[in-house]
Motif scaffolding. Sequence first.
Motif, mmCIF file in Angstrom:
data_model
loop_
_atom_site.group_PDB
_atom_site.id
_atom_site.type_symbol
_atom_site.label_atom_id
_atom_site.label_comp_id
_atom_site.label_asym_id
_atom_site.label_seq_id
_atom_site.Cartn_x
_atom_site.Cartn_y
_atom_site.Cartn_z
ATOM 1 N N GLN A 194 -34.083 25.495 -34.469
ATOM 2 C CA GLN A 194 -33.299 25.263 -33.642
ATOM 3 C C GLN A 194 -32.723 23.743 -33.478
ATOM 4 O OE1 GLN A 194 -33.962 27.484 -30.073
ATOM 5 N NE2 GLN A 194 -35.640 28.606 -31.076
ATOM 6 N N ARG A 195 -31.524 23.588 -32.945
ATOM 7 C CA ARG A 195 -31.058 22.253 -32.743
ATOM 8 C C ARG A 195 -31.110 22.109 -31.244
ATOM 9 N NH1 ARG A 195 -25.462 21.079 -32.262
ATOM 10 N NH2 ARG A 195 -25.578 18.935 -31.762
ATOM 11 N N LEU A 196 -32.025 21.319 -30.703
ATOM 12 C CA LEU A 196 -32.605 21.228 -29.303
ATOM 13 C C LEU A 196 -31.975 19.720 -28.969
ATOM 14 C CD1 LEU A 196 -36.134 22.282 -29.504
ATOM 15 C CD2 LEU A 196 -33.999 23.584 -28.904
ATOM 16 N N ARG A 197 -31.484 19.691 -27.482
ATOM 17 C CA ARG A 197 -31.074 18.543 -27.158
ATOM 18 C C ARG A 197 -32.112 17.984 -25.710
ATOM 19 N NH1 ARG A 197 -27.987 18.433 -22.403
ATOM 20 N NH2 ARG A 197 -26.980 20.500 -21.773
ATOM 21 N N GLY A 216 -39.719 22.083 -37.497
ATOM 22 C CA GLY A 216 -38.496 22.437 -38.054
ATOM 23 C C GLY A 216 -37.509 22.249 -37.206
ATOM 24 N N HIS A 217 -37.639 21.889 -35.955
ATOM 25 C CA HIS A 217 -36.611 21.905 -35.041
ATOM 26 C C HIS A 217 -36.069 20.533 -35.097
ATOM 27 C CE1 HIS A 217 -37.655 25.787 -33.317
ATOM 28 N NE2 HIS A 217 -38.778 25.244 -33.048
ATOM 29 N N ARG A 218 -34.641 20.547 -34.920
ATOM 30 C CA ARG A 218 -33.857 19.240 -34.762
ATOM 31 C C ARG A 218 -33.537 18.782 -33.331
ATOM 32 N NH1 ARG A 218 -28.628 20.327 -37.818
ATOM 33 N NH2 ARG A 218 -28.939 22.389 -36.769
ATOM 34 N N ILE A 219 -33.855 17.492 -32.929
ATOM 35 C CA ILE A 219 -33.656 16.935 -31.624
ATOM 36 C C ILE A 219 -32.584 16.220 -31.634
ATOM 37 C CG2 ILE A 219 -34.913 15.916 -29.835
ATOM 38 C CD1 ILE A 219 -36.182 18.489 -30.553
ATOM 39 N N ALA A 220 -31.708 16.512 -30.764
ATOM 40 C CA ALA A 220 -30.430 15.478 -30.732
ATOM 41 C C ALA A 220 -30.723 14.610 -29.471
ATOM 42 C CB ALA A 220 -29.318 16.253 -30.492
ATOM 43 N N ASP A 221 -30.959 13.421 -29.703
ATOM 44 C CA ASP A 221 -31.276 12.383 -28.522
ATOM 45 C C ASP A 221 -30.115 12.166 -27.893
ATOM 46 O OD1 ASP A 221 -34.004 12.446 -29.195
ATOM 47 O OD2 ASP A 221 -33.790 11.143 -30.844
#
Length: 120
Positions: A5-8, A115-120
Amino acid sequence: MTSAQRLRIVPSQFAVEHLPNSTFPEDDEWIALVRAPEGLTVIREAPAWVEGELWKGFYSASPSSPNSTGQLAAVVGPLAEAAIPVFVASTYHADLVLVPSHRLEEASDALRDAGHRIAD
């Protein structure tokens, strides 16, 4: 695990309160409420003067359906494996997963490693 998932990271800090003798908070400065037999749980943006545990939140950068399966498990699983406590408030489109503020970097690393992407 479901797909990554793409998380922020939500910019606010949060406070989680338990009000044992309340059915509704006295103000409207809350983010989420849960009423249970033992009282009211309130999540609010932490005011500058708050004392106690502060929390930071991860929230999905892209909404999902309430019928999606495994979305929350895919996020809290790696955090549990890293022994990071969580507090969760679910919305129609995503889950707000709170972790103690002082463990945000560690939580971000655990989620990236899963495997998650973290949008800062």
